[in-house]
Design a protein around this motif. Structure first.
Motif, short mmCIF file in Angstrom:
data_model
loop_
_atom_site.label_atom_id
_atom_site.label_comp_id
_atom_site.label_asym_id
_atom_site.label_seq_id
_atom_site.Cartn_x
_atom_site.Cartn_y
_atom_site.Cartn_z
N GLY A 141 0.84 -1.19 0.00
CA GLY A 141 0.00 0.00 0.00
C GLY A 141 0.87 1.23 0.00
N PRO A 142 0.27 2.39 -0.22
CA PRO A 142 1.07 3.63 -0.24
C PRO A 142 1.58 3.99 1.15
CG PRO A 142 -1.26 4.14 -0.36
CD PRO A 142 -1.15 2.64 -0.45
N SER A 143 2.65 4.76 1.18
CA SER A 143 3.15 5.32 2.43
C SER A 143 2.08 6.25 3.00
CB SER A 143 4.44 6.11 2.19
OG SER A 143 4.77 6.84 3.34
N LEU A 144 1.94 6.24 4.31
CA LEU A 144 0.96 7.12 4.94
C LEU A 144 1.61 8.36 5.55
CD1 LEU A 144 -1.39 4.43 6.51
CD2 LEU A 144 -1.48 5.52 4.26
N GLN A 145 2.85 8.62 5.15
CA GLN A 145 3.53 9.83 5.60
C GLN A 145 2.75 11.06 5.15
OE1 GLN A 145 7.68 9.83 5.14
NE2 GLN A 145 7.92 12.00 5.55
N ALA A 146 2.62 12.02 6.03
CA ALA A 146 1.90 13.28 5.77
C ALA A 146 0.44 13.04 5.38
CB ALA A 146 2.61 14.12 4.72
N PHE A 147 -0.16 11.97 5.91
CA PHE A 147 -1.54 11.64 5.55
C PHE A 147 -2.50 12.78 5.90
CE2 PHE A 147 -5.70 9.81 5.80
CZ PHE A 147 -5.73 9.00 4.69
N GLY A 148 -2.24 13.48 6.98
CA GLY A 148 -3.11 14.58 7.40
C GLY A 148 -3.19 15.72 6.40
N LYS A 149 -2.23 15.81 5.51
CA LYS A 149 -2.23 16.87 4.50
C LYS A 149 -2.91 16.45 3.19
CE LYS A 149 1.88 19.38 5.90
NZ LYS A 149 3.18 19.88 5.47
N ARG A 150 -3.25 15.20 3.09
CA ARG A 150 -3.84 14.70 1.84
C ARG A 150 -5.28 15.17 1.70
NH1 ARG A 150 -1.65 8.49 1.39
NH2 ARG A 150 0.54 9.04 1.68
N SER A 151 -5.66 15.42 0.49
CA SER A 151 -7.02 15.85 0.19
C SER A 151 -7.97 14.68 0.03
CB SER A 151 -7.05 16.69 -1.10
OG SER A 151 -6.27 17.84 -0.94
N TYR A 152 -7.43 13.54 -0.38
CA TYR A 152 -8.28 12.38 -0.68
C TYR A 152 -7.75 11.11 -0.03
CZ TYR A 152 -10.52 15.30 -4.11
OH TYR A 152 -11.21 16.33 -4.71
N ILE A 153 -8.68 10.22 0.29
CA ILE A 153 -8.37 8.87 0.75
C ILE A 153 -8.49 7.98 -0.48
CG2 ILE A 153 -9.13 6.97 2.24
CD1 ILE A 153 -10.58 9.22 3.92
N ALA A 154 -7.48 7.19 -0.73
CA ALA A 154 -7.45 6.28 -1.88
C ALA A 154 -7.64 7.02 -3.19
CB ALA A 154 -8.52 5.18 -1.73
N GLY A 155 -7.31 8.29 -3.21
CA GLY A 155 -7.41 9.08 -4.42
C GLY A 155 -8.83 9.40 -4.87
N ARG A 156 -9.84 9.04 -4.06
CA ARG A 156 -11.22 9.22 -4.50
C ARG A 156 -12.15 9.84 -3.47
NH1 ARG A 156 -12.67 3.46 -7.26
NH2 ARG A 156 -10.78 3.23 -8.46
N VAL A 157 -11.91 9.60 -2.20
CA VAL A 157 -12.83 10.02 -1.14
C VAL A 157 -12.25 11.24 -0.43
CG1 VAL A 157 -13.97 9.29 0.99
CG2 VAL A 157 -13.53 7.62 -0.82
N PRO A 158 -12.99 12.35 -0.36
CA PRO A 158 -12.47 13.52 0.36
C PRO A 158 -12.05 13.15 1.78
CG PRO A 158 -14.44 14.11 -0.85
CD PRO A 158 -14.32 12.61 -0.93
N ASN A 159 -10.86 13.57 2.15
CA ASN A 159 -10.27 13.21 3.43
C ASN A 159 -10.89 14.01 4.57
OD1 ASN A 159 -8.64 12.15 5.39
ND2 ASN A 159 -6.74 13.04 4.62
N SER A 160 -11.65 13.34 5.40
CA SER A 160 -12.22 13.94 6.61
C SER A 160 -12.15 12.89 7.70
CB SER A 160 -13.68 14.36 6.37
OG SER A 160 -14.51 13.21 6.30
N PRO A 161 -12.25 13.29 8.96
CA PRO A 161 -12.18 12.31 10.05
C PRO A 161 -13.23 11.20 9.93
CG PRO A 161 -11.99 14.52 10.91
CD PRO A 161 -12.34 14.66 9.46
N ASP A 162 -14.46 11.57 9.62
CA ASP A 162 -15.53 10.57 9.52
C ASP A 162 -15.32 9.63 8.34
OD1 ASP A 162 -16.79 11.53 11.79
OD2 ASP A 162 -18.14 12.84 10.66
N ALA A 163 -14.93 10.19 7.21
CA ALA A 163 -14.69 9.35 6.03
C ALA A 163 -13.52 8.41 6.26
CB ALA A 163 -14.44 10.22 4.79
N LEU A 164 -12.46 8.90 6.92
CA LEU A 164 -11.31 8.05 7.19
C LEU A 164 -11.68 6.93 8.15
CD1 LEU A 164 -8.37 7.33 6.85
CD2 LEU A 164 -7.80 9.07 8.57
N ALA A 165 -12.46 7.23 9.18
CA ALA A 165 -12.90 6.19 10.10
C ALA A 165 -13.74 5.14 9.36
CB ALA A 165 -13.68 6.80 11.26
N GLN A 166 -14.64 5.59 8.49
CA GLN A 166 -15.45 4.65 7.71
C GLN A 166 -14.56 3.80 6.80
OE1 GLN A 166 -18.68 6.33 5.43
NE2 GLN A 166 -19.13 4.39 4.43
N TRP A 167 -13.56 4.44 6.20
CA TRP A 167 -12.62 3.73 5.33
C TRP A 167 -11.90 2.63 6.10
CZ3 TRP A 167 -11.14 2.99 0.49
CH2 TRP A 167 -9.85 2.50 0.23
N LEU A 168 -11.48 2.93 7.32
CA LEU A 168 -10.75 1.95 8.12
C LEU A 168 -11.64 0.78 8.53
CD1 LEU A 168 -8.69 4.45 10.31
CD2 LEU A 168 -7.81 2.96 8.48
#
Length: 135
Positions: A75-102
Protein backbone atom coordinates in the motif's frame (compact mmCIF):
# COMPACT_ATOMS: atom_id res chain seq x y z
CA UNK A 1 -37.79 60.73 -0.78
CA UNK A 2 -34.07 60.06 -0.47
CA UNK A 3 -32.82 57.27 -2.72
CA UNK A 4 -29.56 55.47 -2.04
CA UNK A 5 -27.65 54.05 -5.00
CA UNK A 6 -28.06 50.27 -5.31
CA UNK A 7 -24.29 49.68 -4.94
CA UNK A 8 -24.26 51.44 -1.57
CA UNK A 9 -27.20 49.39 -0.30
CA UNK A 10 -25.54 46.10 -1.26
CA UNK A 11 -22.25 47.16 0.27
CA UNK A 12 -24.01 48.24 3.48
CA UNK A 13 -25.79 44.90 3.72
CA UNK A 14 -22.59 42.95 3.25
CA UNK A 15 -20.77 45.05 5.82
CA UNK A 16 -23.64 44.61 8.29
CA UNK A 17 -23.91 40.84 7.77
CA UNK A 18 -20.18 40.01 7.83
CA UNK A 19 -19.70 40.47 11.61
CA UNK A 20 -22.77 38.31 12.23
CA UNK A 21 -21.38 35.53 10.05
CA UNK A 22 -17.99 35.72 11.70
CA UNK A 23 -19.61 35.34 15.11
CA UNK A 24 -21.27 32.08 14.02
CA UNK A 25 -18.01 30.15 13.78
CA UNK A 26 -16.66 28.40 16.84
CA UNK A 27 -13.04 27.78 17.58
CA UNK A 28 -11.90 24.56 19.27
CA UNK A 29 -11.88 26.48 22.56
CA UNK A 30 -15.49 27.50 21.98
CA UNK A 31 -14.70 31.19 21.50
CA UNK A 32 -16.99 32.64 18.85
CA UNK A 33 -15.60 34.32 15.82
CA UNK A 34 -12.62 32.19 14.84
CA UNK A 35 -13.08 29.70 12.07
CA UNK A 36 -10.72 26.78 12.66
CA UNK A 37 -10.02 24.21 9.97
CA UNK A 38 -11.69 20.83 10.50
CA UNK A 39 -9.78 18.79 13.04
CA UNK A 40 -9.27 15.06 13.01
CA UNK A 41 -11.77 13.97 15.66
CA UNK A 42 -11.15 15.85 18.88
CA UNK A 43 -12.88 13.09 20.88
CA UNK A 44 -10.33 10.52 19.73
CA UNK A 45 -6.92 9.69 21.18
CA UNK A 46 -4.12 9.78 18.57
CA UNK A 47 -1.70 7.92 20.86
CA UNK A 48 -4.19 5.08 21.27
CA UNK A 49 -4.67 5.22 17.51
CA UNK A 50 -0.94 4.74 17.01
CA UNK A 51 -1.02 1.60 19.19
CA UNK A 52 -4.11 0.29 17.38
CA UNK A 53 -2.43 0.79 14.00
CA UNK A 54 0.35 -1.48 15.27
CA UNK A 55 -2.17 -3.98 16.67
CA UNK A 56 -4.10 -4.20 13.39
CA UNK A 57 -0.75 -4.62 11.59
CA UNK A 58 -1.35 -1.79 9.13
CA UNK A 59 2.43 -1.58 8.74
CA UNK A 60 2.53 -4.91 6.93
CA UNK A 61 1.21 -3.09 3.84
CA UNK A 62 2.00 0.58 4.59
CA UNK A 63 5.00 2.59 5.73
CA UNK A 64 3.67 4.68 8.63
CA UNK A 65 5.76 7.25 10.53
CA UNK A 66 5.95 6.54 14.25
CA UNK A 67 4.71 2.97 13.95
CA UNK A 68 7.31 0.29 14.66
CA UNK A 69 7.90 -2.34 11.98
CA UNK A 70 5.78 -0.54 9.40
CA UNK A 71 7.80 -1.04 6.29
CA UNK A 72 5.06 -2.29 3.98
CA UNK A 73 5.30 -1.56 0.29
CA UNK A 74 2.02 -3.06 -0.98
CA UNK A 75 0.00 0.00 0.00
CA UNK A 76 1.07 3.63 -0.24
CA UNK A 77 3.15 5.32 2.43
CA UNK A 78 0.96 7.12 4.94
CA UNK A 79 3.53 9.83 5.60
CA UNK A 80 1.90 13.28 5.77
CA UNK A 81 -1.54 11.64 5.55
CA UNK A 82 -3.11 14.58 7.40
CA UNK A 83 -2.23 16.87 4.50
CA UNK A 84 -3.84 14.70 1.84
CA UNK A 85 -7.02 15.85 0.19
CA UNK A 86 -8.28 12.38 -0.68
CA UNK A 87 -8.37 8.87 0.75
CA UNK A 88 -7.45 6.28 -1.88
CA UNK A 89 -7.41 9.08 -4.42
CA UNK A 90 -11.22 9.22 -4.50
CA UNK A 91 -12.83 10.02 -1.14
CA UNK A 92 -12.47 13.52 0.36
CA UNK A 93 -10.27 13.21 3.43
CA UNK A 94 -12.22 13.94 6.61
CA UNK A 95 -12.18 12.31 10.05
CA UNK A 96 -15.53 10.57 9.52
CA UNK A 97 -14.69 9.35 6.03
CA UNK A 98 -11.31 8.05 7.19
CA UNK A 99 -12.90 6.19 10.10
CA UNK A 100 -15.45 4.65 7.71
CA UNK A 101 -12.62 3.73 5.33
CA UNK A 102 -10.75 1.95 8.12
CA UNK A 103 -13.86 -0.02 9.11
CA UNK A 104 -15.09 -0.95 5.61
CA UNK A 105 -12.92 0.31 2.73
CA UNK A 106 -15.07 -1.33 0.03
CA UNK A 107 -18.11 0.63 1.24
CA UNK A 108 -16.42 3.78 -0.10
CA UNK A 109 -14.37 2.38 -2.99
CA UNK A 110 -15.83 -0.95 -4.13
CA UNK A 111 -12.81 -1.99 -6.24
CA UNK A 112 -10.18 -1.14 -3.61
CA UNK A 113 -7.30 -3.49 -2.83
CA UNK A 114 -7.49 -2.41 0.84
CA UNK A 115 -8.92 -5.32 2.82
CA UNK A 116 -11.36 -5.01 5.68
CA UNK A 117 -9.24 -5.72 8.76
CA UNK A 118 -12.04 -6.03 11.30
CA UNK A 119 -11.47 -2.55 12.74
CA UNK A 120 -14.28 -1.46 15.06
CA UNK A 121 -15.83 1.99 14.58
CA UNK A 122 -14.42 3.11 17.95
CA UNK A 123 -10.90 1.91 17.12
CA UNK A 124 -11.19 3.55 13.70
CA UNK A 125 -11.86 6.97 15.30
CA UNK A 126 -8.59 6.74 17.26
CA UNK A 127 -6.65 5.45 14.26
CA UNK A 128 -8.04 8.28 12.11
CA UNK A 129 -6.91 10.78 14.75
CA UNK A 130 -3.35 9.45 14.56
CA UNK A 131 -3.23 9.38 10.77
CA UNK A 132 -4.83 12.82 10.57
CA UNK A 133 -2.07 14.40 12.63
CA UNK A 134 0.70 13.10 10.35
CA UNK A 135 2.14 16.09 8.55
Amino acid sequence: MLRMPLFSVRRSCVLAIFPLLAACGDSPSGAPGSMAPPQFTARADPMLGQRLITQYQCGSCHAIPGVAASRGRLGPSLQAFGKRSYIAGRVPNSPDALAQWLVAPASLVPDTAMPSMGVSPEDARHMAAYLGQLE
